[in-house]
Design a protein around this motif. Structure first.
Motif, PDB file in Angstrom:
ATOM      1  N   ASN A  26      34.075 -13.980  29.798  1.00 52.12           N
ATOM      2  CA  ASN A  26      34.882 -15.145  29.415  1.00 52.12           C
ATOM      3  C   ASN A  26      34.763 -15.440  27.919  1.00 52.12           C
ATOM      4  N   GLU A  27      33.527 -15.362  27.407  1.00 58.90           N
ATOM      5  CA  GLU A  27      33.340 -15.609  25.969  1.00 58.90           C
ATOM      6  C   GLU A  27      34.049 -14.540  25.133  1.00 58.90           C
ATOM      7  N   ALA A  28      33.953 -13.297  25.579  1.00 57.06           N
ATOM      8  CA  ALA A  28      34.613 -12.201  24.844  1.00 57.06           C
ATOM      9  C   ALA A  28      36.126 -12.391  24.837  1.00 57.06           C
ATOM     10  N   CYS A  29      36.641 -12.889  25.946  1.00 52.52           N
ATOM     11  CA  CYS A  29      38.072 -13.149  26.059  1.00 52.52           C
ATOM     12  C   CYS A  29      38.497 -14.234  25.055  1.00 52.52           C
ATOM     13  N   ALA A  30      37.738 -15.322  25.015  1.00 49.24           N
ATOM     14  CA  ALA A  30      38.043 -16.411  24.074  1.00 49.24           C
ATOM     15  C   ALA A  30      37.942 -15.901  22.635  1.00 49.24           C
ATOM     16  N   LEU A  31      36.902 -15.107  22.371  1.00 52.30           N
ATOM     17  CA  LEU A  31      36.701 -14.585  21.022  1.00 52.30           C
ATOM     18  C   LEU A  31      37.863 -13.663  20.617  1.00 52.30           C
ATOM     19  N   GLY A  32      38.305 -12.837  21.553  1.00 45.49           N
ATOM     20  CA  GLY A  32      39.440 -11.949  21.291  1.00 45.49           C
ATOM     21  C   GLY A  32      40.680 -12.741  20.931  1.00 45.49           C
ATOM     22  N   ALA A  33      40.901 -13.808  21.668  1.00 46.08           N
ATOM     23  CA  ALA A  33      42.072 -14.645  21.406  1.00 46.08           C
ATOM     24  C   ALA A  33      41.998 -15.267  20.019  1.00 46.08           C
ATOM     25  N   LEU A  34      40.825 -15.767  19.663  1.00 49.98           N
ATOM     26  CA  LEU A  34      40.663 -16.406  18.344  1.00 49.98           C
ATOM     27  C   LEU A  34      40.884 -15.391  17.222  1.00 49.98           C
ATOM     28  N   THR A  66      36.611 -23.345  37.850  1.00 53.66           N
ATOM     29  CA  THR A  66      35.653 -22.260  37.978  1.00 53.66           C
ATOM     30  C   THR A  66      36.376 -21.041  38.552  1.00 53.66           C
ATOM     31  N   PRO A  67      36.118 -19.850  38.116  1.00 53.05           N
ATOM     32  CA  PRO A  67      35.118 -19.420  37.122  1.00 53.05           C
ATOM     33  C   PRO A  67      35.698 -19.129  35.724  1.00 53.05           C
ATOM     34  N   SER A  68      36.676 -19.911  35.298  1.00 52.47           N
ATOM     35  CA  SER A  68      37.294 -19.615  33.994  1.00 52.47           C
ATOM     36  C   SER A  68      36.850 -20.580  32.899  1.00 52.47           C
ATOM     37  N   THR A  69      36.147 -21.642  33.273  1.00 49.95           N
ATOM     38  CA  THR A  69      35.946 -22.776  32.375  1.00 49.95           C
ATOM     39  C   THR A  69      35.296 -22.435  31.034  1.00 49.95           C
ATOM     40  N   GLU A  70      34.436 -21.387  31.034  1.00 51.83           N
ATOM     41  CA  GLU A  70      33.753 -21.057  29.768  1.00 51.83           C
ATOM     42  C   GLU A  70      34.760 -20.720  28.672  1.00 51.83           C
ATOM     43  N   ILE A  71      35.921 -20.229  29.047  1.00 49.85           N
ATOM     44  CA  ILE A  71      36.939 -19.906  28.030  1.00 49.85           C
ATOM     45  C   ILE A  71      37.394 -21.201  27.365  1.00 49.85           C
ATOM     46  N   ALA A  72      37.700 -22.212  28.182  1.00 47.47           N
ATOM     47  CA  ALA A  72      38.124 -23.514  27.638  1.00 47.47           C
ATOM     48  C   ALA A  72      37.000 -24.141  26.813  1.00 47.47           C
ATOM     49  N   GLU A  73      35.781 -24.024  27.308  1.00 49.02           N
ATOM     50  CA  GLU A  73      34.651 -24.633  26.584  1.00 49.02           C
ATOM     51  C   GLU A  73      34.493 -24.003  25.202  1.00 49.02           C
ATOM     52  N   MET A  74      34.613 -22.689  25.143  1.00 49.99           N
ATOM     53  CA  MET A  74      34.461 -22.020  23.849  1.00 49.99           C
ATOM     54  C   MET A  74      35.623 -22.388  22.918  1.00 49.99           C
ATOM     55  N   MET A  75      36.813 -22.461  23.486  1.00 45.92           N
ATOM     56  CA  MET A  75      37.976 -22.851  22.678  1.00 45.92           C
ATOM     57  C   MET A  75      37.810 -24.271  22.135  1.00 45.92           C
ATOM     58  N   SER A  76      37.254 -25.168  22.956  1.00 43.67           N
ATOM     59  CA  SER A  76      37.102 -26.564  22.513  1.00 43.67           C
ATOM     60  C   SER A  76      36.100 -26.664  21.366  1.00 43.67           C
ATOM     61  N   ALA A 119      49.560 -18.981  21.503  1.00 40.07           N
ATOM     62  CA  ALA A 119      48.985 -19.905  22.473  1.00 40.07           C
ATOM     63  C   ALA A 119      48.481 -19.192  23.706  1.00 40.07           C
ATOM     64  N   MET A 120      47.453 -19.785  24.291  1.00 37.18           N
ATOM     65  CA  MET A 120      46.834 -19.181  25.475  1.00 37.18           C
ATOM     66  C   MET A 120      46.339 -20.262  26.418  1.00 37.18           C
ATOM     67  N   THR A 121      46.192 -19.911  27.698  1.00 38.69           N
ATOM     68  CA  THR A 121      45.504 -20.773  28.646  1.00 38.69           C
ATOM     69  C   THR A 121      44.694 -19.876  29.574  1.00 38.69           C
ATOM     70  N   ALA A 122      43.768 -20.495  30.306  1.00 37.26           N
ATOM     71  CA  ALA A 122      42.940 -19.736  31.249  1.00 37.26           C
ATOM     72  C   ALA A 122      42.755 -20.556  32.503  1.00 37.26           C
ATOM     73  N   THR A 123      42.693 -19.860  33.633  1.00 33.77           N
ATOM     74  CA  THR A 123      42.595 -20.563  34.904  1.00 33.77           C
ATOM     75  C   THR A 123      42.027 -19.627  35.961  1.00 33.77           C
ATOM     76  N   SER A 124      42.055 -20.090  37.211  1.00 36.02           N
ATOM     77  CA  SER A 124      41.706 -19.253  38.356  1.00 36.02           C
ATOM     78  C   SER A 124      42.682 -19.580  39.481  1.00 36.02           C
ATOM     79  N   GLY A 125      42.541 -18.913  40.625  1.00 34.15           N
ATOM     80  CA  GLY A 125      43.507 -18.957  41.721  1.00 34.15           C
ATOM     81  C   GLY A 125      44.323 -20.237  41.910  1.00 34.15           C
ATOM     82  N   PRO A 126      43.694 -21.354  42.278  1.00 31.21           N
ATOM     83  CA  PRO A 126      44.473 -22.569  42.535  1.00 31.21           C
ATOM     84  C   PRO A 126      45.291 -23.012  41.318  1.00 31.21           C
ATOM     85  N   GLY A 127      44.693 -22.893  40.135  1.00 32.65           N
ATOM     86  CA  GLY A 127      45.419 -23.247  38.920  1.00 32.65           C
ATOM     87  C   GLY A 127      46.529 -22.256  38.623  1.00 32.65           C
TER      88      GLY A 127
END
Lengths: 369, 270
Positions: free
Chosen positions: A9-17, A30-40, A73-81
């Protein structure tokens, strides 16, 4: 280049940045939240925008708005989202707004299995939003690939003006590996229109690849609508124009299949080939290596990186000498059907599936070899 | 209509418009364009955003950046555009079903967040585009295509909802009081934060016909006779059964983007 210990997840956020994403709208899941946290944490330092919206529908709409206004622009989520985002994915496809949606897959349906792994959104990725449409989905199998494929996804999305999905999963998202992250990556800059406001058509036909296009706020007074539209963006009911628009959308992936196809393969002249993707490909490769320790017989290995568009011709070509295909995936056989459609009819297609929230083990794959 | 107003429209091939004869949306659109012009804004200073419905077709007629989004999603889509272009004026035009039913969650959270945008709610008390079904603002007992025996549900007061959710500017007018409406839209656009202007409007084709309210003129006369200004309301019972028009709420609160920029500066200093 810097050596770092990162999660997928962190690598994904870093790649986007690194690839120039400066807008992230998301909703905790969950389990995508670390991407949002790193972006924030990182986006404010770069003067970019992080916003936590009231739900995933709002998140994807805000992201599409920002991209239509010129930001990567990007977003991250999991199944229900991901289910909630489907209407926005369709809107981004219809309006041809580039954006990247990361789906860190967990078990479904419904709330399903938070923090347990699955690869069961493969078909939801392909056909989740209503109507005929093209889509691109890439599946990383490692932390490093979470980085490189995010960079690639952004480039594809920008060049095709099409949403691109990253189908990560809980294992890849939460796993930590040592990776070497480049200082910078090539940033794809959108081309600005060379025509005047009066001559400019937002959906012009000059090219459908790397096409220049205008954004909100640039004086072109564009109209963006989810209604089926003409070249100028205004709604139409003319059958000829409707067909033009639908073909135009389909051609984004149809005419670029070769450019969009990524895979990794070994020993494809073997009688039996294991086909897999994402985290289950790790078990699949391990099974191949284990099997080969005990004898001289080789086992082929094909890892799909691009899941959609599925390149039937390419897969058929890769598997042309194969007699048996063992498809390894953490769902009830979603990609197995696509593989079966691609190979010769006399090829035996066997599936190794797990859908109980646990990772497939190399031993389970070995049993079928 | 004067040339300056005509110049702001996409006169080439977007007209005639799709609205029914007697519809109130044209009057609201007129007031909005005049408010933009009188505020000294060019069409390049604005972005007009809508969801889905009759009123959501308005952006297509205006020669500006226009964003016809998904049903209920005008506000979150505008949020993205505004954050990318904080210098541009975001004007959202929405119907009662679009803004308060399917988009209700976005509406209250945008009001709470207080990102600078102006929301013009054209409330005609029913879903017009789909043929006159009841909406969150259909008064209890009134008829609609999906309420043939009268609406069972209670109605939202959109303005109270906006105030309760944190909007910094809330006002109401009607399609009868167009110069008044224009003034309120000007104030709303000038306000730095989330501003709501509710326009009580007529749908003579559906809601008006189903409730035997007469033609558009009759409905406008009803608005005229049953509206009172905020200052005329001395005690709560004065407002009973009336349309209270004017500025209902006007407060100061930190605007989202300005607050966010301070966070960025803080993050960059660390």
């Amino acid at each position: 280049m810097s050596i770092q210990l990162l999660s997928g997840n962190e690598a994904c956020a870093l790649g986007a940045l690194k690839a120039g994403v400066r807008f992230f709208a998301g909703y905790p899941i969950t389990p995508s939240t670390e991407i949002a946290e790193m972006m924030s944490e990182e986006l404010p330092k770069l003067g970019g925008i992080f916003i936590q919206m009231e739900d995933e529908i709002a998140s994807i709409c805000a992201m599409v708005g920002a991209s239509a206004a010129g930001m990567k622009a990007m977003t991250a989520t999991s199944g229900p989202g991901f289910s909630l985002m489907q209407e926005g994915i369709g809107y981004a496809i219809m309006t041809e707004v580039p954006c990247v949606i990361v789906n860190v897959q967990r078990g479904g349906p419904a709330t399903g299995l938070p923090t347990k792994v699955a690869q069961a959104d493969v078909m939801a990725a392909r056909w989740g939003t209503h109507g005929d449409h093209p889509i691109v989905a890439l599946a990383p199998w490692s932390v490093m690939e979470s980085f490189t494929l995010t960079v690639k996804a952004i480039e594809i999305s920008e060049r095709l003006r099409l949403p691109v999905l990253i189908l990560s999963d809980e294992i890849i998202g939460h796993m930590r590996e040592v990776v070497s992250i480049p200082e910078s990556v090539a940033i794809h800059e959108r081309k600005k229109p060379t025509k005047s406001k009066d001559e400019y058509l937002h959906y012009h036909d000059e090219t459908n690849f790397d096409a220049p296009f205008a954004h909100f706020g640039e004086g072109f007074r564009i109209h963006i609508s989810g209604l089926t539209h003409r070249q100028d963006g205004f709604p139409t009911n003319d059958p000829k124009v409707i067909k033009w628009k639908m073909d135009r959308l389909r051609n984004k992936t149809d005419l670029n299949r070769d450019w969009l196809h990524f895979d990794e393969h070994l020993d494809l002249d073997a009688e039996t080939v294991i086909v897999s993707y994402g985290s289950s490909a790790r078990a699949a490769l391990e099974a191949k290596n284990e099997f080969e320790k005990n004898g001289s017989k080789k086992i082929g290995f094909l890892r799909l990186i691009t899941l959609w568009p599925f390149h039937y011709m390419k897969v058929a070509e890769l598997l042309q000498n194969t007699k048996r295909v063992v498809v390894v995936e953490m769902n009830q056989g979603q990609m197995t059907r696509e593989i079966a459609r691609a190979v010769r009819r006399d090829v035996q297609v066997i599936d190794v599936n797990r859908y109980d929230g646990e990772l497939i083990t190399p031993a389970e794959v070995l049993e079928k070899l | 209509m004067n040339q300056e107003i005509l110049d702001r429209l996409r006169m080439d091939d977007r007209f005639p418009h799709i609205l029914c004869p007697g519809c109130g949306i044209g009057s609201a659109m007129n007031a909005m364009i005049r408010a933009i012009a009188e505020s000294g804004l060019t069409n390049d200073d604005i972005c007009i955003i809508s969801g889905i419905g009759c009123s959501s077709r308005v952006p297509g007629y205006i020669d500006a950046d226009t964003f016809h989004t998904l049903h209920g999603r005008a506000i979150p889509s505008a949020t993205g555009v505004k954050l990318a272009h904080p210098d541009k004026e975001m004007i959202i035009i929405a119907g009662d079903g679009d803004l308060l039913a399917i988009g209700g969650n976005h509406f209250i959270h945008a009001a709470r967040r207080n990102l600078d945008m102006t929301v013009i709610l054209i409330n005609n008390h029913n879903y017009g585009m789909t043929g006159g079904q009841y909406s969150p603002t259909t008064p209890q007992g009134k008829r609609a295509k999906t309420a043939p025996y009268g609406c069972v549900e209670r109605a939202f007061d959109a303005c109270e909802m906006g105030i309760g959710s944190g909007a910094v500017f809330v006002a109401r007018s009607t399609t009868y009081h167009t110069p008044h409406l224009k003034g309120l839209i000007k104030q709303a656009m000038k306000k730095n934060g989330f501003a709501l202007v509710e326009v009580i409007s007529q749908c003579p084709t559906l809601y008006g016909r189903l409730n035997r309210m007469g033609d558009a003129v009759k409905m406008l006369e009803y608005f005229k006779e049953n509206s009172i200004t905020v200052s005329q309301v001395k005690e709560p019972k004065d407002a009973e059964g009336k349309i209270v028009i004017g500025v209902l709420h006007d407060i100061e609160a930190p605007e989202y983007y300005e607050s966010y920029r301070k966070v960025c500066e803080h993050a960059q200093r660390r």
